[in-house]
Design a protein around this motif. Structure first.
Motif, PDB file in Angstrom:
ATOM      1  N   LEU A 128       0.838  -1.203   0.000  1.00 51.14           N
ATOM      2  CA  LEU A 128       0.000   0.000   0.000  1.00 51.14           C
ATOM      3  C   LEU A 128       0.875   1.256   0.000  1.00 51.14           C
ATOM      4  CD1 LEU A 128      -2.737  -0.596   2.747  1.00 51.14           C
ATOM      5  CD2 LEU A 128      -3.171   0.077   0.378  1.00 51.14           C
ATOM      6  N   PRO A 129       0.324   2.400  -0.405  1.00 48.04           N
ATOM      7  CA  PRO A 129       0.997   3.662  -0.094  1.00 48.04           C
ATOM      8  C   PRO A 129       1.121   3.726   1.425  1.00 48.04           C
ATOM      9  CG  PRO A 129      -0.734   4.031  -1.694  1.00 48.04           C
ATOM     10  CD  PRO A 129      -0.903   2.618  -1.210  1.00 48.04           C
ATOM     11  N   PHE A 130       2.294   4.057   1.939  1.00 48.42           N
ATOM     12  CA  PHE A 130       2.524   3.883   3.374  1.00 48.42           C
ATOM     13  C   PHE A 130       3.490   4.943   3.897  1.00 48.42           C
ATOM     14  CE2 PHE A 130       3.337   1.026   7.093  1.00 48.42           C
ATOM     15  CZ  PHE A 130       2.010   0.664   7.323  1.00 48.42           C
ATOM     16  N   ILE A 131       3.518   5.115   5.229  1.00 44.30           N
ATOM     17  CA  ILE A 131       4.494   5.995   5.872  1.00 44.30           C
ATOM     18  C   ILE A 131       5.492   5.122   6.620  1.00 44.30           C
ATOM     19  CG2 ILE A 131       4.895   7.797   7.596  1.00 44.30           C
ATOM     20  CD1 ILE A 131       2.107   8.851   7.047  1.00 44.30           C
ATOM     21  N   TYR A 132       6.761   5.247   6.256  1.00 47.68           N
ATOM     22  CA  TYR A 132       7.818   4.462   6.890  1.00 47.68           C
ATOM     23  C   TYR A 132       8.638   5.344   7.827  1.00 47.68           C
ATOM     24  CZ  TYR A 132       6.737   1.223   3.097  1.00 47.68           C
ATOM     25  OH  TYR A 132       6.084   0.380   2.229  1.00 47.68           O
ATOM     26  N   ARG A 133       9.214   4.709   8.819  1.00 49.05           N
ATOM     27  CA  ARG A 133      10.202   5.384   9.663  1.00 49.05           C
ATOM     28  C   ARG A 133      11.555   5.023   9.067  1.00 49.05           C
ATOM     29  NH1 ARG A 133      10.758   9.847  12.791  1.00 49.05           N
ATOM     30  NH2 ARG A 133      12.115   9.507  14.590  1.00 49.05           N
ATOM     31  N   LEU A 192      -0.311  11.039   2.163  1.00 50.60           N
ATOM     32  CA  LEU A 192       0.653  10.422   3.074  1.00 50.60           C
ATOM     33  C   LEU A 192       2.024  11.087   2.966  1.00 50.60           C
ATOM     34  CD1 LEU A 192      -0.196   6.612   2.790  1.00 50.60           C
ATOM     35  CD2 LEU A 192      -0.888   8.235   4.557  1.00 50.60           C
ATOM     36  N   ASN A 193       2.388  11.490   1.761  1.00 48.70           N
ATOM     37  CA  ASN A 193       3.670  12.175   1.559  1.00 48.70           C
ATOM     38  C   ASN A 193       3.689  13.503   2.310  1.00 48.70           C
ATOM     39  OD1 ASN A 193       6.287  12.374   0.267  1.00 48.70           O
ATOM     40  ND2 ASN A 193       5.394  13.957  -1.028  1.00 48.70           N
ATOM     41  N   GLU A 194       2.566  14.234   2.260  1.00 47.61           N
ATOM     42  CA  GLU A 194       2.458  15.510   2.974  1.00 47.61           C
ATOM     43  C   GLU A 194       2.514  15.291   4.482  1.00 47.61           C
ATOM     44  OE1 GLU A 194      -1.164  17.132   1.496  1.00 47.61           O
ATOM     45  OE2 GLU A 194      -0.289  17.807  -0.414  1.00 47.61           O
ATOM     46  N   VAL A 195       1.825  14.238   4.955  1.00 47.49           N
ATOM     47  CA  VAL A 195       1.828  13.910   6.388  1.00 47.49           C
ATOM     48  C   VAL A 195       3.235  13.561   6.847  1.00 47.49           C
ATOM     49  CG1 VAL A 195       1.059  12.220   8.117  1.00 47.49           C
ATOM     50  CG2 VAL A 195      -0.580  13.174   6.498  1.00 47.49           C
ATOM     51  N   ALA A 196       3.950  12.761   6.046  1.00 43.74           N
ATOM     52  CA  ALA A 196       5.312  12.342   6.395  1.00 43.74           C
ATOM     53  C   ALA A 196       6.244  13.546   6.502  1.00 43.74           C
ATOM     54  CB  ALA A 196       5.842  11.348   5.360  1.00 43.74           C
ATOM     55  N   ALA A 208      16.666  10.107  11.984  1.00 43.13           N
ATOM     56  CA  ALA A 208      15.535   9.336  11.455  1.00 43.13           C
ATOM     57  C   ALA A 208      14.422  10.297  11.038  1.00 43.13           C
ATOM     58  CB  ALA A 208      15.025   8.357  12.502  1.00 43.13           C
ATOM     59  N   LYS A 209      13.628   9.892  10.064  1.00 39.19           N
ATOM     60  CA  LYS A 209      12.544  10.739   9.567  1.00 39.19           C
ATOM     61  C   LYS A 209      11.385   9.864   9.077  1.00 39.19           C
ATOM     62  CE  LYS A 209      14.465  10.875   4.889  1.00 39.19           C
ATOM     63  NZ  LYS A 209      14.935  11.717   3.759  1.00 39.19           N
ATOM     64  N   TYR A 210      10.282  10.518   8.730  1.00 40.33           N
ATOM     65  CA  TYR A 210       9.145   9.827   8.131  1.00 40.33           C
ATOM     66  C   TYR A 210       9.184  10.043   6.624  1.00 40.33           C
ATOM     67  CZ  TYR A 210       7.415   9.500  12.892  1.00 40.33           C
ATOM     68  OH  TYR A 210       7.305   9.238  14.239  1.00 40.33           O
ATOM     69  N   ASP A 211       8.891   8.982   5.871  1.00 40.48           N
ATOM     70  CA  ASP A 211       8.963   9.079   4.417  1.00 40.48           C
ATOM     71  C   ASP A 211       8.048   8.026   3.793  1.00 40.48           C
ATOM     72  OD1 ASP A 211       9.864   9.370   1.677  1.00 40.48           O
ATOM     73  OD2 ASP A 211      11.710  10.223   2.488  1.00 40.48           O
ATOM     74  N   THR A 212       7.501   8.344   2.628  1.00 45.23           N
ATOM     75  CA  THR A 212       6.681   7.363   1.920  1.00 45.23           C
ATOM     76  C   THR A 212       7.530   6.439   1.046  1.00 45.23           C
ATOM     77  OG1 THR A 212       6.287   9.050   0.225  1.00 45.23           O
ATOM     78  CG2 THR A 212       4.574   8.751   1.910  1.00 45.23           C
ATOM     79  N   THR A 213       8.812   6.765   0.940  1.00 44.68           N
ATOM     80  CA  THR A 213       9.756   5.886   0.238  1.00 44.68           C
ATOM     81  C   THR A 213      10.526   5.090   1.270  1.00 44.68           C
ATOM     82  OG1 THR A 213      10.005   7.470  -1.573  1.00 44.68           O
ATOM     83  CG2 THR A 213      11.697   5.777  -1.358  1.00 44.68           C
ATOM     84  N   ASN A 214      10.467   3.788   1.173  1.00 43.38           N
ATOM     85  CA  ASN A 214      11.138   2.937   2.147  1.00 43.38           C
ATOM     86  C   ASN A 214      12.638   2.847   1.854  1.00 43.38           C
ATOM     87  OD1 ASN A 214      11.751   1.039   4.113  1.00 43.38           O
ATOM     88  ND2 ASN A 214      11.218  -0.677   2.788  1.00 43.38           N
TER      89      ASN A 214
END
Length: 265
Positions: free
Chosen positions: A22-27, A145-149, A89-95
């Motif tokens: 899925l489109p997702f938010i990764y740490r 999700l990208n904006e949220v990350a 560390a950051k939040y990103d939609t790219t793992n």
């Protein structure tokens, strides 16, 4: 406590792996810059700490260096220096994986502190059966999700900075009642106009060269050391020192010390 932490990491890893389609938010925690790691290692070695010359960005190599540092690092100064040289560390939609945890996929599904990404991911999973999987909806979800990350990473950085400023204010307020008192401390950093000192009760303040009155001191930037012109006395990262509280200002969030004498370990 360690068992709970391990279960949380496992839960976050499992969720990230299971829903990676899925489109997702990764740490995300990227691998450190090798040049920066080497510069920090050299800085630590100049303080007399023996570390192998072949330290690189391999996790085992860094762990080996940290273990070696720990033997001589009663105040945690050198360990902190090495950790500071790594990326945040950051939040990103790219793992891009999590370097510190050595995991290929990771997220914040559950954590000790509730964060926006936690709630977003939990909400996304709870709606998995009713989600609109059309191309347009998925593209909109990816954009959201990208904006949220990005916003979560930005706000996290601001929160850390505010916490740091609040701590500086609290320390300065405390030290306003201790002007003129003498205490022991350790040098936690050397900079162009002096050093940072952390006292035995964990108060951090500045020691300017002009407040080291027993000699005319200068900073050797290449060796990361403060040197007295007449006495040749040297002050390295990690050296213990006796200081007097010269000034403290809650409004400015500053504390200044005067040198009394160098202490032997």
């Amino acid at each position: 406590e360690k068992i709970i932490e391990n279960f949380m990491i496992l839960a976050n890893q499992t969720i990230a792996n299971h829903y990676s389609w899925l489109p997702f938010i990764y740490r995300v925690h990227e691998a450190p810059n090798e040049e920066k790691i080497k510069e920090t290692i050299e800085k630590i070695k100049k303080s007399g700490i023996k570390i192998p010359n072949n330290v690189n960005t391999n996790p085992y190599s860094i762990k080996k260096a940290l273990d070696k540092i720990k033997e001589k690092d009663e105040h945690g100064i050198y360990r902190k220096e090495l950790l500071k040289s790594m990326k945040k560390a950051k939040y990103d939609t790219t793992n891009e994986g999590h370097f510190a945890l050595q995991l290929d996929t990771y997220t914040h599904f559950t954590s000790p502190i509730r964060r926006l990404p936690d709630f977003i991911i939990q909400t996304l999973i709870s709606k998995i059966d009713t989600l609109d999987y059309s191309k347009e909806s998925i593209e909109n979800l990816e954009k959201t999700l990208n904006e949220v990350a990005k916003e979560s990473s930005k706000v996290e950085k601001i929160a850390i900075e505010l916490e740091d400023e609040a701590l500086k204010m609290a320390m300065a307020e405390y030290m306003e009642n201790h002007i003129g008192e003498t205490t022991n401390g350790v040098i936690t950093d050397v900079y162009i106009s002096g050093a940072l000192i952390k006292t035995v009760n964990q108060i951090t303040g500045k020691l300017k060269l002009e407040d080291m009155k027993d000699d005319k001191y200068y900073v050797d930037k290449d060796q990361n050391v403060i040197i007295g012109k007449k006495t040749k006395e040297k002050y390295h990262l990690g050296d213990q020192i006796e200081v007097t509280v010269k000034k403290a200002d809650k409004k400015e969030r500053t504390i200044n010390f005067e040198k009394v004498r160098k202490r032997t370990k």
